[in-house]
Design a protein around this motif. Structure first.
Motif, PDB file in Angstrom:
ATOM      1  N   PHE A  50       0.855  -1.254   0.120  1.00 40.98           N
ATOM      2  CA  PHE A  50      -0.106   0.115   0.149  1.00 40.98           C
ATOM      3  C   PHE A  50       0.969   1.375  -0.042  1.00 40.98           C
ATOM      4  O   PHE A  50       0.595   2.216  -0.600  1.00 40.98           O
ATOM      5  CB  PHE A  50      -1.086   0.161   1.408  1.00 40.98           C
ATOM      6  N   GLY A  51       1.932   1.373   0.541  1.00 37.32           N
ATOM      7  CA  GLY A  51       3.024   2.359   0.860  1.00 37.32           C
ATOM      8  C   GLY A  51       3.391   2.609  -0.708  1.00 37.32           C
ATOM      9  O   GLY A  51       3.418   3.566  -1.131  1.00 37.32           O
ATOM     10  N   GLN A  52       3.985   1.670  -1.459  1.00 37.57           N
ATOM     11  CA  GLN A  52       4.434   1.700  -2.831  1.00 37.57           C
ATOM     12  C   GLN A  52       3.142   2.375  -3.791  1.00 37.57           C
ATOM     13  O   GLN A  52       3.530   3.294  -4.366  1.00 37.57           O
ATOM     14  CB  GLN A  52       5.154   0.645  -3.261  1.00 37.57           C
ATOM     15  N   VAL A  53       2.149   1.706  -3.765  1.00 33.52           N
ATOM     16  CA  VAL A  53       1.145   2.057  -4.311  1.00 33.52           C
ATOM     17  C   VAL A  53       0.588   3.653  -4.211  1.00 33.52           C
ATOM     18  O   VAL A  53       0.440   4.410  -5.176  1.00 33.52           O
ATOM     19  CB  VAL A  53       0.030   1.123  -4.224  1.00 33.52           C
ATOM     20  N   ALA A  54       0.629   3.694  -3.017  1.00 32.15           N
ATOM     21  CA  ALA A  54       0.153   5.453  -2.401  1.00 32.15           C
ATOM     22  C   ALA A  54       1.234   6.476  -3.125  1.00 32.15           C
ATOM     23  O   ALA A  54       0.814   7.281  -3.372  1.00 32.15           O
ATOM     24  CB  ALA A  54      -0.086   5.322  -1.148  1.00 32.15           C
ATOM     25  N   SER A  55       2.405   5.886  -2.994  1.00 29.03           N
ATOM     26  CA  SER A  55       3.528   6.748  -3.485  1.00 29.03           C
ATOM     27  C   SER A  55       3.333   7.111  -4.937  1.00 29.03           C
ATOM     28  O   SER A  55       3.461   8.338  -5.451  1.00 29.03           O
ATOM     29  CB  SER A  55       4.934   6.298  -3.075  1.00 29.03           C
ATOM     30  N   HIS A  56       3.199   6.017  -5.668  1.00 28.76           N
ATOM     31  CA  HIS A  56       2.976   6.272  -6.958  1.00 28.76           C
ATOM     32  C   HIS A  56       1.754   7.105  -7.496  1.00 28.76           C
ATOM     33  O   HIS A  56       1.798   7.774  -8.323  1.00 28.76           O
ATOM     34  CB  HIS A  56       3.067   4.869  -7.926  1.00 28.76           C
ATOM     35  N   LEU A  57       0.727   6.645  -6.812  1.00 35.70           N
ATOM     36  CA  LEU A  57      -0.652   7.533  -6.799  1.00 35.70           C
ATOM     37  C   LEU A  57      -0.704   8.996  -6.216  1.00 35.70           C
ATOM     38  O   LEU A  57      -1.600   9.575  -6.608  1.00 35.70           O
ATOM     39  CB  LEU A  57      -1.665   6.725  -6.292  1.00 35.70           C
ATOM     40  N   ASN A  58       0.575   9.441  -5.663  1.00 30.82           N
ATOM     41  CA  ASN A  58       0.459  10.591  -5.004  1.00 30.82           C
ATOM     42  C   ASN A  58      -0.655  10.878  -3.961  1.00 30.82           C
ATOM     43  O   ASN A  58      -1.329  11.909  -3.893  1.00 30.82           O
ATOM     44  CB  ASN A  58       0.532  11.614  -5.980  1.00 30.82           C
ATOM     45  N   THR A  59      -1.106   9.874  -3.282  1.00 29.08           N
ATOM     46  CA  THR A  59      -2.145   9.760  -2.229  1.00 29.08           C
ATOM     47  C   THR A  59      -1.411   9.221  -0.892  1.00 29.08           C
ATOM     48  O   THR A  59      -0.092   9.032  -0.762  1.00 29.08           O
ATOM     49  CB  THR A  59      -3.196   8.884  -2.679  1.00 29.08           C
ATOM     50  N   GLU A  60      -2.358   8.921   0.050  1.00 31.76           N
ATOM     51  CA  GLU A  60      -1.685   8.625   1.549  1.00 31.76           C
ATOM     52  C   GLU A  60      -2.159   7.236   1.966  1.00 31.76           C
ATOM     53  O   GLU A  60      -3.381   6.701   1.662  1.00 31.76           O
ATOM     54  CB  GLU A  60      -2.208   9.679   2.400  1.00 31.76           C
ATOM     55  N   ARG A  61      -1.484   6.359   2.527  1.00 32.15           N
ATOM     56  CA  ARG A  61      -1.591   5.074   2.901  1.00 32.15           C
ATOM     57  C   ARG A  61      -2.218   5.397   4.345  1.00 32.15           C
ATOM     58  O   ARG A  61      -1.689   6.061   5.116  1.00 32.15           O
ATOM     59  CB  ARG A  61      -0.227   4.213   3.025  1.00 32.15           C
ATOM     60  N   VAL A  62      -3.202   4.739   4.802  1.00 30.35           N
ATOM     61  CA  VAL A  62      -3.796   4.618   6.218  1.00 30.35           C
ATOM     62  C   VAL A  62      -3.800   3.301   7.040  1.00 30.35           C
ATOM     63  O   VAL A  62      -4.108   2.537   6.252  1.00 30.35           O
ATOM     64  CB  VAL A  62      -5.179   5.342   6.277  1.00 30.35           C
ATOM     65  N   PRO A  63      -2.820   3.073   7.686  1.00 30.54           N
ATOM     66  CA  PRO A  63      -2.556   1.738   8.421  1.00 30.54           C
ATOM     67  C   PRO A  63      -3.839   1.823   9.438  1.00 30.54           C
ATOM     68  O   PRO A  63      -4.174   2.611  10.195  1.00 30.54           O
ATOM     69  CB  PRO A  63      -1.398   2.157   9.249  1.00 30.54           C
ATOM     70  N   GLY A  64      -4.456   0.423   9.702  1.00 26.79           N
ATOM     71  CA  GLY A  64      -5.487   0.145  10.477  1.00 26.79           C
ATOM     72  C   GLY A  64      -4.911  -0.993  11.499  1.00 26.79           C
ATOM     73  O   GLY A  64      -3.896  -1.378  11.576  1.00 26.79           O
ATOM     74  N   LYS A  65      -5.786  -1.478  12.235  1.00 25.36           N
ATOM     75  CA  LYS A  65      -5.623  -2.526  13.072  1.00 25.36           C
ATOM     76  C   LYS A  65      -5.344  -3.781  12.558  1.00 25.36           C
ATOM     77  O   LYS A  65      -5.852  -4.189  11.480  1.00 25.36           O
ATOM     78  CB  LYS A  65      -6.717  -2.452  14.243  1.00 25.36           C
ATOM     79  N   PHE A  66      -4.500  -4.822  13.264  1.00 23.79           N
ATOM     80  CA  PHE A  66      -4.359  -6.278  12.538  1.00 23.79           C
ATOM     81  C   PHE A  66      -3.750  -6.240  11.352  1.00 23.79           C
ATOM     82  O   PHE A  66      -3.964  -7.181  10.567  1.00 23.79           O
ATOM     83  CB  PHE A  66      -5.381  -6.913  12.769  1.00 23.79           C
ATOM     84  N   GLY A  67      -2.861  -5.082  10.961  1.00 25.09           N
ATOM     85  CA  GLY A  67      -2.390  -5.018   9.581  1.00 25.09           C
ATOM     86  C   GLY A  67      -3.200  -4.759   8.329  1.00 25.09           C
ATOM     87  O   GLY A  67      -2.854  -4.563   7.474  1.00 25.09           O
ATOM     88  N   ASN A  68      -4.425  -4.136   8.653  1.00 25.06           N
ATOM     89  CA  ASN A  68      -5.100  -4.028   7.750  1.00 25.06           C
ATOM     90  C   ASN A  68      -4.634  -2.433   7.108  1.00 25.06           C
ATOM     91  O   ASN A  68      -4.078  -1.753   7.847  1.00 25.06           O
ATOM     92  CB  ASN A  68      -6.632  -3.550   8.115  1.00 25.06           C
ATOM     93  N   GLN A  69      -4.844  -2.225   6.216  1.00 28.15           N
ATOM     94  CA  GLN A  69      -4.609  -1.183   5.273  1.00 28.15           C
ATOM     95  C   GLN A  69      -5.744  -0.388   4.381  1.00 28.15           C
ATOM     96  O   GLN A  69      -6.472  -1.041   4.053  1.00 28.15           O
ATOM     97  CB  GLN A  69      -3.402  -1.417   4.444  1.00 28.15           C
ATOM     98  N   ALA A  70      -5.633   0.956   4.201  1.00 28.79           N
ATOM     99  CA  ALA A  70      -6.625   1.720   3.371  1.00 28.79           C
ATOM    100  C   ALA A  70      -5.757   2.827   2.877  1.00 28.79           C
ATOM    101  O   ALA A  70      -4.480   2.941   2.978  1.00 28.79           O
ATOM    102  CB  ALA A  70      -7.795   2.225   4.332  1.00 28.79           C
ATOM    103  N   MET A  71      -6.545   3.342   2.060  1.00 25.51           N
ATOM    104  CA  MET A  71      -5.803   4.584   1.046  1.00 25.51           C
ATOM    105  C   MET A  71      -6.749   5.908   1.090  1.00 25.51           C
ATOM    106  O   MET A  71      -8.025   5.548   0.872  1.00 25.51           O
ATOM    107  CB  MET A  71      -5.457   3.913  -0.188  1.00 25.51           C
ATOM    108  N   VAL A  72      -6.317   6.980   1.209  1.00 30.55           N
ATOM    109  CA  VAL A  72      -6.948   7.997   1.032  1.00 30.55           C
ATOM    110  C   VAL A  72      -7.047   8.487  -0.503  1.00 30.55           C
ATOM    111  O   VAL A  72      -5.846   8.875  -0.988  1.00 30.55           O
ATOM    112  CB  VAL A  72      -6.719   9.546   1.930  1.00 30.55           C
ATOM    113  N   GLY A  73      -7.931   8.505  -1.363  1.00 29.30           N
ATOM    114  CA  GLY A  73      -7.851   8.856  -2.865  1.00 29.30           C
ATOM    115  C   GLY A  73      -7.390   7.541  -3.576  1.00 29.30           C
ATOM    116  O   GLY A  73      -7.443   6.469  -2.830  1.00 29.30           O
ATOM    117  N   GLY A  74      -6.909   7.701  -4.876  1.00 26.08           N
ATOM    118  CA  GLY A  74      -6.519   6.525  -5.265  1.00 26.08           C
ATOM    119  C   GLY A  74      -6.810   6.585  -7.082  1.00 26.08           C
ATOM    120  O   GLY A  74      -6.911   7.768  -7.647  1.00 26.08           O
ATOM    121  N   ALA A  75      -6.582   5.529  -7.761  1.00 24.97           N
ATOM    122  CA  ALA A  75      -6.754   5.501  -9.231  1.00 24.97           C
ATOM    123  C   ALA A  75      -8.347   5.737  -9.766  1.00 24.97           C
ATOM    124  O   ALA A  75      -9.150   5.376  -8.924  1.00 24.97           O
ATOM    125  CB  ALA A  75      -6.185   4.264 -10.006  1.00 24.97           C
TER     126      ALA A  75
END
Length: 208
Positions: A63-88
């Protein structure tokens, strides 16, 4: 001005990239691949950026790499869950697993579109992003009768015409051929096709 993200750099993912370019679409295309050896071929097929994420990478890394390429932000959650603000604007899932479809939805911007192009199966899918971001999800079957330029034709007919007219350049598909008697080497090569940079394995007609 849209951004398309393709998940999976196998024959389906590469084919999606080639088809987008073959249709004359100039959108920015990013594709997620497993190996650095795939980068050059994928760029030759029409991808603007290749995001290389190894198989052993964590979800945070992905998620960190994808967020970087999309110029957006990775949002870490509990238990290793991941989310993203914005996207493709548009995300193609060319892997076909529950995890890849869930990731595709999370990589997509609000009210964007996810296309399930990979052959999937019964799986557990986190649908939070589906309703939270009000996404549109489309299933895509490999072949059908469809309209292009106002004419209804079979998918293969359209693809063959695009190949003939050089709108799709299949020279970027690295195919390794074997004689039927070399079937043992061929099947061994299937397991090594990524390391060898091969897209497909084929048997050639043996006239002897």
């Amino acid at each position: 001005d849209e951004v398309a993200l393709v998940i999976g750099a196998g024959i389906i993912g590469q084919g999606v990239v080639m088809a987008i370019r073959g249709l004359g679409i100039a959108a920015k295309i990013l594709i997620i691949a497993r190996h650095a050896s795939q980068v050059e071929t994928l760029k030759q097929s029409g991808a603007d950026e290749v995001i290389v994420v190894s198989r052993g990478a964590s979800r945070a890394d992905l998620f960190g790499q994808v967020a970087s390429h999309l110029n957006t932000e990775r949002v870490p959650g509990k238990f290793g869950n991941q989310a993203m603000v914005g996207g493709a604007d548009l995300v193609y899932d060319c892997v076909g697993t529950g995890e890849s479809l869930a990731n595709a939805m999370k990589f997509c911007k609000a009210r964007g579109t996810v296309v399930a192009a990979g052959t999937s199966h019964i799986a557990l899918v986190d649908t939070t992003a589906l309703w939270f971001n009000e996404l549109t999800i489309l299933g895509a079957y490999g072949r059908q009768f469809e309209e292009l330029d106002g004419v209804r034709r079979h998918t293969y007919e359209i693809v063959f015409e695009m190949m003939t007219n050089q709108r799709i350049d299949v020279s970027t598909l690295r195919v390794k051929t074997f004689r039927p008697s070399e079937y043992r080497q061929a099947f061994k090569s299937v397991g090594r096709r990524i390391r060898e940079g091969v897209s497909k394995i084929a048997f050639q007609h043996d006239t002897t």
